[in-house]
Design an enzyme around this catalytic site. Structure first.
Site, short mmCIF file in Angstrom:
data_model
loop_
_atom_site.label_atom_id
_atom_site.label_comp_id
_atom_site.label_asym_id
_atom_site.label_seq_id
_atom_site.Cartn_x
_atom_site.Cartn_y
_atom_site.Cartn_z
N ASP A 1 0.88 -1.16 0.00
CA ASP A 1 0.00 0.00 0.00
C ASP A 1 0.92 1.22 0.00
O ASP A 1 2.09 1.12 0.40
CB ASP A 1 -0.88 -0.02 1.26
N ASP B 1 -0.20 5.06 0.66
CA ASP B 1 -0.53 6.09 1.65
C ASP B 1 -0.40 5.54 3.07
O ASP B 1 -0.98 4.50 3.40
CB ASP B 1 -1.94 6.62 1.44
#
Length: 253
Positions: A48, A50
């Site tokens: 991922d 963010d």
């Protein structure tokens, strides 16, 4: 009569398990040791972006840049906590921000990526071992290109959403055909990667509920809380870390 009906009802569910009747997935929960073993033998890693690869949430930062930060952060927390569908939160945030092509360009020029400590070293170590690294994000392709470039990753390894613009550069929505635009999208991405490349030990790493739900089909999930701790992830991830160095150290063992 009531006893007889109950007996048949009970017998029916003994013969046909509830999970099969309602097509519920069988979720195999890994122990921490099992997850660490998968990590040591990883043949692909999906990060991922963010609050995992980066210290912040790009859309939140873009919202601040556009003067609507507080309104958007509330929706981000709802989405990452698993309290609303990701697509609903994405749609609402973008409607608030109304990012034009020019605003995005200005944001990128004035806001270089803020990398999480240790992530560059970790990605470099994976790449030296010949392990493919993917950026699987609910964020946006155009914002993540500089991130991939600075990590030495091919742009093709970014799997993220796409903002649509009108001819005059105004915001026109987002591409709803991208799997990462909806809840469960990362699960679809991981399954697609495994089917396409035949990965047997693919690991998903992230801070949010949308990352955790990608395992399975991911063979292992590592929750990351170095920038923000999502309680749902901390409580349910088979392995939860707050420092990228822990992952680097485990690879060396």
């Amino acid at each position: 009569m009531k006893r007889k009906t109950f007996f048949y009802f009970f017998l029916f569910f003994q013969i046909i398990p509830l999970r099969r009747l309602f097509h519920l997935p069988i979720i195999k929960m890994l122990s921490q040791d099992q997850c660490k073993k998968v990590w040591r033998n990883a043949d692909a890693v999906c990060f991922d972006v963010d609050s995992t690869v980066l210290k912040d949430e790009a859309l939140d930062e873009l919202a601040k840049f556009c003067g609507v930060g507080e309104l958007v952060i509330e929706w981000t927390n709802k989405a990452m906590g698993g309290n609303v569908s990701f697509r609903e939160a994405l749609n609402e945030r973008l409607k608030i921000v109304q990012p034009t092509r020019q605003k995005v360009a200005d944001f990128l020029s004035q806001h270089p990526p803020q990398f999480t400590p240790g992530i560059k070293e970790l990605v470099s170590s994976l790449s030296k071992r010949g392990i493919p690294v993917y950026l699987v994000s609910g964020g946006f392709q155009s914002i993540l290109v500089p991130v991939a470039e600075q990590l030495g990753l091919p742009v093709e390894n970014i799997i993220a959403n796409r903002i649509k613009f009108y001819y005059n550069g105004d915001y026109a929505g987002f591409d709803e055909n991208q799997p990462t635009s909806s809840s469960g999208g990362k699960k679809v991405v991981v399954e697609t990667l495994k089917n396409k490349h035949g990965y047997k030990n693919l690991v998903m790493i992230g801070d949010g509920a949308t990352d955790m739900e990608a395992c399975p089909p991911a063979d292992g999930f590592i929750g990351f809380g170095g920038n923000i701790i999502r309680e749902k992830v901390k409580q349910n991830a088979p392995w939860f870390v707050t420092d990228m160095q822990e992952l680097i150290n485990e690879m060396k063992e």
